[in-house]
Design a protein around this motif. Structure first.
Motif, short mmCIF file in Angstrom:
data_model
loop_
_atom_site.label_atom_id
_atom_site.label_comp_id
_atom_site.label_asym_id
_atom_site.label_seq_id
_atom_site.Cartn_x
_atom_site.Cartn_y
_atom_site.Cartn_z
N ILE A 1 18.35 14.07 17.40
CA ILE A 1 19.23 12.92 17.69
C ILE A 1 18.48 11.63 17.35
N ALA A 2 17.22 11.54 17.75
CA ALA A 2 16.42 10.35 17.45
C ALA A 2 16.27 10.17 15.94
N ALA A 3 16.10 11.26 15.22
CA ALA A 3 15.99 11.19 13.77
C ALA A 3 17.28 10.63 13.17
N ALA A 4 18.42 11.09 13.67
CA ALA A 4 19.70 10.60 13.16
C ALA A 4 19.88 9.12 13.45
N ILE A 5 19.47 8.68 14.64
CA ILE A 5 19.59 7.26 14.98
C ILE A 5 18.70 6.41 14.08
N CYS A 6 17.45 6.83 13.91
CA CYS A 6 16.54 6.08 13.02
C CYS A 6 17.07 6.06 11.59
N ASP A 7 17.62 7.18 11.15
CA ASP A 7 18.18 7.23 9.80
C ASP A 7 19.35 6.27 9.66
N GLY A 8 20.16 6.17 10.69
CA GLY A 8 21.30 5.25 10.65
C GLY A 8 20.86 3.80 10.63
N LEU A 9 19.73 3.52 11.25
CA LEU A 9 19.25 2.14 11.33
C LEU A 9 18.61 1.64 10.04
N ASP A 10 17.97 2.53 9.29
CA ASP A 10 17.20 2.06 8.13
C ASP A 10 18.06 1.30 7.12
N GLY A 11 19.22 1.82 6.80
CA GLY A 11 20.09 1.14 5.84
C GLY A 11 20.65 -0.17 6.38
N HIS A 12 21.02 -0.15 7.66
CA HIS A 12 21.54 -1.39 8.27
C HIS A 12 20.48 -2.48 8.29
N VAL A 13 19.26 -2.11 8.66
CA VAL A 13 18.17 -3.08 8.71
C VAL A 13 17.85 -3.58 7.31
N ALA A 14 17.84 -2.68 6.33
CA ALA A 14 17.54 -3.09 4.95
C ALA A 14 18.56 -4.11 4.45
N ARG A 15 19.84 -3.86 4.71
CA ARG A 15 20.87 -4.80 4.26
C ARG A 15 20.83 -6.11 5.05
N ALA A 16 20.58 -6.02 6.34
CA ALA A 16 20.54 -7.23 7.18
C ALA A 16 19.37 -8.14 6.78
N LEU A 17 18.25 -7.53 6.41
CA LEU A 17 17.07 -8.31 6.03
C LEU A 17 16.99 -8.55 4.52
N ASN A 18 18.02 -8.09 3.80
CA ASN A 18 18.03 -8.17 2.33
C ASN A 18 16.75 -7.56 1.74
N ALA B 1 23.45 1.55 -1.96
CA ALA B 1 22.90 0.28 -1.53
C ALA B 1 22.45 -0.50 -2.74
N ALA B 2 22.61 -1.80 -2.67
CA ALA B 2 22.17 -2.65 -3.76
C ALA B 2 20.66 -2.66 -3.81
N ASN C 1 7.96 -1.61 3.91
CA ASN C 1 8.65 -2.68 4.60
C ASN C 1 9.27 -2.17 5.88
N ILE C 2 9.92 -3.05 6.62
CA ILE C 2 10.50 -2.71 7.93
C ILE C 2 11.53 -1.58 7.85
N PRO C 3 12.48 -1.63 6.89
CA PRO C 3 13.45 -0.52 6.83
C PRO C 3 12.78 0.83 6.59
N ASP C 4 11.72 0.85 5.79
CA ASP C 4 11.03 2.11 5.53
C ASP C 4 10.38 2.66 6.80
N PHE C 5 10.01 1.77 7.71
CA PHE C 5 9.48 2.21 9.00
C PHE C 5 10.50 3.10 9.71
N PHE C 6 11.77 2.71 9.67
CA PHE C 6 12.81 3.51 10.31
C PHE C 6 13.00 4.84 9.59
N THR C 7 12.92 4.81 8.26
CA THR C 7 13.04 6.05 7.48
C THR C 7 11.91 7.01 7.84
N PHE C 8 10.69 6.50 7.87
CA PHE C 8 9.54 7.35 8.20
C PHE C 8 9.58 7.80 9.66
N SER C 9 10.12 6.96 10.53
CA SER C 9 10.28 7.35 11.93
C SER C 9 11.28 8.50 12.05
N ALA C 10 12.35 8.43 11.29
CA ALA C 10 13.33 9.51 11.29
C ALA C 10 12.69 10.81 10.83
#
Length: 175
Positions: free
Chosen positions: A47-64, A1-2, A14-23
């Protein structure tokens, strides 16, 4: 990731880290549930951990909002989410199933009596070590300079020469 480069201290949460910590929280809760013998909840928490982990990178890139901190904490969390937690859940489930079925406590392996839970534990340790090793290799992959075998380099040189010759032939036809 950039990455945005060096971050100010206020940028570390930040918001993406929330998903990482949730995972990570889901994975740790899966360990707790497995310890208590509730493997069904453990499965869903993984399964919830995997979903949260998948979201953190997407959210980080979407929100720059990508950051070096986010990359590092994600990798550390992945070691728990995909290495330690699943290994522990599988270990507690497999040993529990073996005991419930009245399986033998020891197996004869190469002439030695080996505890069944020791074999399962060794497999789970192997999984966790492989997971962490893969994460470490991924983390340094962009910084590693992997030397190319000589035959590969020669092939690439030949390919470049062929491209140059093709370009020269095209130029000659255009004239």
């Amino acid at each position: 990731a950039a990455s945005r480069g060096a971050e100010a201290p206020g940028d570390m949460w930040n918001i993406p880290d929330f998903f990482t910590f949730s995972a990570m929280a889901c994975a740790m809760s899966a360990i707790r549930s497995a310890y208590a013998g509730d493997h069904e909840s453990s499965f869903f928490l993984l399964i919830a951990a995997a979903i949260c982990d998948g979201l953190d990178g997407h959210v980080a890139r979407a929100l720059n909002m990508t950051s070096l901190f986010g990359q590092e904490i994600d990798s550390l969390a992945d070691a728990i989410d995909f290495g330690v937690a699943p290994a522990f859940v599988v270990y507690t489930w497999a040993v529990g199933q073996a005991r419930a079925a009245g399986a033998v406590e020891e197996l004869s392996l190469l002439g030695y009596d080996v505890p069944v839970d020791g074999i399962v534990w060794a497999c789970c340790l192997f999984h966790a070590v492989c997971c962490v090793t893969r994460l470490a290799r991924f983390n340094i992959s962009d910084r590693m300079l992997v030397p190319q075998p000589p035959h590969t380099t020669k092939f690439l040189e030949m390919e470049a020469e062929e491209e140059e010759e093709a370009e020269e032939a095209e130029e000659a036809e255009d004239e």
